[in-house]
Structures are given as C-alpha cells and as structure tokens.
Motif scaffolding. Structure first.
Motif, PDB file in Angstrom:
ATOM      1  N   THR A 162      49.594 -15.531   8.176  1.00 43.44           N
ATOM      2  CA  THR A 162      48.979 -16.801   8.568  1.00 43.44           C
ATOM      3  C   THR A 162      47.812 -16.525   9.512  1.00 43.44           C
ATOM      4  OG1 THR A 162      50.502 -17.049  10.446  1.00 43.44           O
ATOM      5  CG2 THR A 162      51.139 -18.082   8.337  1.00 43.44           C
TER       6      THR A 162
ATOM      7  N   CYS B 230      37.118 -24.862  -1.472  1.00 42.68           N
ATOM      8  CA  CYS B 230      38.568 -25.117  -1.576  1.00 42.68           C
ATOM      9  C   CYS B 230      39.373 -24.161  -0.699  1.00 42.68           C
ATOM     10  CB  CYS B 230      39.025 -24.960  -3.027  1.00 42.68           C
ATOM     11  SG  CYS B 230      38.174 -26.039  -4.195  1.00 42.68           S
TER      12      CYS B 230
ATOM     13  N   ARG C 174      41.908 -25.346   2.300  1.00 39.98           N
ATOM     14  CA  ARG C 174      43.144 -25.974   1.825  1.00 39.98           C
ATOM     15  C   ARG C 174      44.087 -24.947   1.215  1.00 39.98           C
ATOM     16  NH1 ARG C 174      39.405 -29.787  -0.029  1.00 39.98           N
ATOM     17  NH2 ARG C 174      39.596 -29.033  -2.178  1.00 39.98           N
ATOM     18  N   LEU C 175      43.549 -24.006   0.475  1.00 40.37           N
ATOM     19  CA  LEU C 175      44.387 -22.979  -0.133  1.00 40.37           C
ATOM     20  C   LEU C 175      45.036 -22.099   0.918  1.00 40.37           C
ATOM     21  CD1 LEU C 175      42.064 -21.937  -3.112  1.00 40.37           C
ATOM     22  CD2 LEU C 175      44.212 -23.212  -3.254  1.00 40.37           C
TER      23      LEU C 175
ATOM     24  N   ALA D 104      45.678 -22.964   4.042  1.00 39.42           N
ATOM     25  CA  ALA D 104      46.689 -23.767   4.741  1.00 39.42           C
ATOM     26  C   ALA D 104      47.996 -23.813   3.968  1.00 39.42           C
ATOM     27  CB  ALA D 104      46.155 -25.188   4.957  1.00 39.42           C
ATOM     28  N   ARG D 105      47.899 -23.768   2.635  1.00 33.36           N
ATOM     29  CA  ARG D 105      49.109 -23.861   1.807  1.00 33.36           C
ATOM     30  C   ARG D 105      49.728 -22.501   1.528  1.00 33.36           C
ATOM     31  NH1 ARG D 105      48.639 -27.388  -3.553  1.00 33.36           N
ATOM     32  NH2 ARG D 105      48.268 -28.921  -1.889  1.00 33.36           N
ATOM     33  N   HIS D 106      48.910 -21.501   1.271  1.00 33.41           N
ATOM     34  CA  HIS D 106      49.433 -20.220   0.801  1.00 33.41           C
ATOM     35  C   HIS D 106      49.194 -19.057   1.765  1.00 33.41           C
ATOM     36  CE1 HIS D 106      50.155 -22.149  -3.063  1.00 33.41           C
ATOM     37  NE2 HIS D 106      48.889 -22.532  -3.101  1.00 33.41           N
TER      38      HIS D 106
END
Length: 476
Positions: free
Chosen positions: A474, A337, A340-341, A343-345
């Motif tokens: 990022t 996971c 995805r995590l 990319a979001r946070h």
C-alpha cells in the motif's frame, strides 16, 4: 513554514498552510512537461539540424547529451535551493531561464552555439522541475495529493511521447521558414503564459529549517554523474578515445567519495546534499531501483524507434512521430484511472503494468520482424497501444511510491533525488540501447538491430516487473 507546511509569522503565530489549487496544479504540471518534452523533441529534428548547421554525429549527440547531463547533474542542487530560498521563487526563475535559453537554442547560428544553449537549457530545467514535486508534496495532502501525484506521473509519461510527436510535426510544418528552430521557439510563448499563471496561482513554500548548500557534496555528485554520463553518451560517436575510459574508471571512485562524505556529514548532524538516511525509507529505496530499468528502456526505445523509422523505414518526421500517437493516447487514458486502481488493488497494479508492457514490447518486436520496412501507425498500433497501457500503470504509481514517505521538509531534496535518478537513467537509455542498436546496424541490418534492441528492452521490462513484487503493498 513548519515541516508540515504551516506558515509561521515573525511573531510566532500560525496561519493556514499553503494550498495548491486547480490552476496552480495545472501551472506546475506545465512546468514539469516542458523539460521532459525538450529532452525528446530533438530526436526527430536531429537530421535536419545536422544538415542545416553542418554538424557531425558527435556534435549532434552533444545537442542531446549536453542538455541531459546538465539537467541530471544540477537537479538535486535545484531541489535544495528551492527548499532554502522558496520553491515558487525558484520555479519562476527556472521557467524564465528556460524560456530565454529556448530562445537562444532557436536562434543559434552554429552547432556549437546550439550545444552551449542546450547545456544552459538543461541547467534552467534543473532549477524549475524539482520545485514541481516539492510544491505538490508541501501544498497538498490526502486524496488531493494522490490525485496530483497521479497527474504528475501522467504528465511525465505523456510528455516524453508527445515531445517526439510534436518535434516531427513542427519540423515538417516549417512555420515561417523556421524549420527545426521551431521545436525550441515554441517554448517561448508557453513560458510567458506559465509565468503569468505561476505568479497568480502557485503558493510559496519552503522549509522552516533551511539547510545550507553542501558545496563538497555538490561537486562530488557532479563529478560522479559527469564521469558516467559523458563517456557513455559521447563515446561511440567519438570512437571511444582514451578520455572515455579514464572517465569511466573515475566514476566508482568519485561515487564512493561522494557517499563517504555524505554519510560522515549525516552522522555528524550536518546537512549533506543527499542525506543517506533518506534511503532508509523502504518505499523510496525500492522505487528508485525500479525507476532505473524502466527509464532506460523508455528513452532507449524512443531514440531507437525514431532512427529506425526515419533512416530505415524511410518515413518523414511527421509519420515517424505519429507512429507513437497510439502509445500517447492510451497512456493518458489509462494513467487517469491509476489512483482508483491503486486505491483498490495497491501496488500490484505496477506488477500488472509490467506484464502488460512486456506484451506490448513483444508485439512491437513481432511487427518489426514481419512487416519491415513497411512500418507505420497501422503496423505498430497494437504493440504501441498495449505498451502505453502498461507504462501508464507503472510510472505514475512508482513516482507516488518513491515520495510517499518523504517528509515535507525534505520534499525538495527527495524530488531532486528521484528526478536525478530518472534523468540519469533516461540518458543511459539513449547511450546504451541507442549505441547497441547503431552498433548492430552495419553487420545485422536495420530490422534485426531493431528487433534485438527491443528484446533487450523486454529483458529490462521483466526486471522491472520482478522488482515490483518487493514494493510495499500500500501507499501511505
């Protein structure tokens, strides 16, 4: 090939850059798993090896340390040679050598023969592993690279736990009467399959501007790492003789000489083994600082829990290995996971992972305190599962961060520096936390020694969590 991976023919025309497909990614990840599994697979096999080969504690430590030190010392050189002569070629050669040296380990007639074979196996790993990350960096891009790096991190973490579990199962299974030898012989058929797949599915990549080997830098780096790792891994078992203190005193001098030589070459336009300018990349520098306490705690825990469960709690190799199964299962599930995590946070996922891991280590310490000596899967499950989730939110992401800004032309040396740092820290974890635990056992007993060591690891987790706040928000 250009620095971006585009192939150039002798006439100067360009063709499509190499692409690492699904089968190729599986193959290089298999190559990444083998060396890490073999670093940990012997932990639960050491008592059986000692009895069978009549080996003392100091020699058994060399079975672990000989592999780890050779591996760490030669990793950066392996990455540079892959850049120079072709990463696929070195991957194939390293994997073939790993299979042959695994066979030599499995057939070793004496303890010292096993030590020599393990040193050679570590050298083979150093030729193979840097090519994995360098190939991913050079033959993937964008979301595919992010996914591949996430899978690499998941593979690395899972391999370290699975190695210990697999070691216990193989020793207990005693396949065809091979006993501990099967932990090495099992590599041979896996390597054969890997070589067939690699020949078909792994593309060739190399730097368009190959950089010559820095002989002086290679020697100084080897001396520096040997001066640090050899006494720390062997000192306690050998009784801390004079050579260990002289070696530790040599380390800062050799490290300073290495830095000065590399900086002079870098500034004069020549090619150092480890370009100091590489550390101007904020993501690489801060990620490397984080990987040290993380890896020390990880490997130290794996060594200590194996000893505590077998010698203290009286578990056999299989129950001792399976006690960590919840950690492996949760690590795999959560690490998938990760992309995805992130990319979001962003990289705050790493901070959350540190907090979660701290909770898990605390639960493990409480379980050891309350339930000793009745420790098994049930007692360790909550702490192991939570700690595994926290580690999965950290390790794969840190790997991505470290290499995120490294140009493809320096992918080999960048991955070599990262894996050398990680491998050296893994060796330091066994040497430091392992020595602390074994030193405390005679005076404090097994339970208190285990709890104290876990609390020291908890301090390392707190440091890693604090350092994560300095990471770029990022990943480029």
């Amino acid at each position: 090939m250009t620095d971006t991976g585009t192939l150039t023919t002798p006439t100067g025309s360009r063709v499509a850059p190499p692409v690492l497909g699904g089968l190729g990614l599986f193959t290089v990840l298999l190559g990444a798993a083998l060396p890490l599994i073999d670093f940990f697979i012997v932990n639960v096999a050491l008592p059986t090896i000692g009895r069978d080969l009549n080996a003392g504690e100091a020699v058994l430590e060399l079975v672990v340390a000989g592999y780890g030190v050779a591996y760490a010392v030669l990793l950066v050189l392996g990455g540079r040679l892959g850049d120079l002569f072709g990463r696929r070629q070195f991957f194939l050669g390293g994997m073939a050598a790993f299979g042959l040296t695994s066979l030599a380990c499995g057939l070793a007639p004496s303890a010292w023969t096993l030590v020599a074979a393990r040193v050679a196996q570590g050298a083979a790993s150093a030729a193979m592993l840097p090519q994995v990350l360098a190939t991913i960096q050079s033959a993937t891009s964008g979301p595919r690279r992010a996914k591949a790096m996430g899978l690499y991190g998941a593979t690395a973490g899972l391999s370290m736990v699975a190695g210990q579990i697999l070691g216990g199962v193989l020793v207990a299974a005693d396949i065809a009467g091979t006993g501990w030898r099967s932990v090495f012989l099992v590599n041979v058929p896996v390597v054969i399959v890997g070589l067939v797949l690699a020949a078909r599915a792994v593309p060739e990549t190399r730097s368009q501007h190959p950089e010559p080997v820095d002989t002086l830098g290679t020697v100084l780096l080897a001396v520096s790492l040997l001066a640090l790792l050899a006494p720390l891994t062997e000192g306690r078992a050998a009784g801390w003789p004079l050579w260990t203190w002289l070696s530790l005193a040599l380390f800062p001098l050799a490290a300073a000489a290495f830095y000065l030589v590399e900086r002079r070459k870098d500034r004069s336009g020549r090619t150092p083994l480890v370009p100091p300018s590489l550390f101007e990349l904020t993501s690489l520098r801060r990620g490397l600082v984080m990987i040290v306490p993380f890896s020390i705690g990880f490997s130290g825990f794996m060594f200590v829990i194996a000893v505590a469960l077998q010698r203290g709690a009286g578990l056999g190799p299989v129950p001792a290995g399976l006690a960590l199964a919840p950690m492996a299962v949760v690590f795999l599930a959560v690490s998938l996971c990760g992309p995805r995590l992130v990319a979001r946070h962003g990289t705050r996922v790493v901070t959350v992972g540190g907090i979660v891991q701290a909770v898990g280590v605390t639960l493990l310490a409480l379980a050891a305190w309350r339930s000793w000596p009745d420790l098994g899967v049930r007692e360790l499950l909550p702490g192991a599962a939570v700690a595994g989730a926290g580690q999965a939110l950290q390790l794969p992401v840190i790997f991505r961060i470290i290499l995120s800004e490294v140009p493809p032309a320096r992918a080999g040396v960048g991955s070599g520096v990262m894996i050398t740092t990680q491998q050296s820290a893994l060796a330091l974890g066994v040497a430091t936390l392992g020595s602390l635990f074994l030193a405390l056992v005679p005076s404090h007993g097994m339970r208190d020694a285990l709890v104290t060591t876990l609390l020291v690891q908890l301090a390392g987790v707190a440091l890693t969590t604090a350092l994560s706040l300095r990471l770029p928000r990022t990943i480029s």
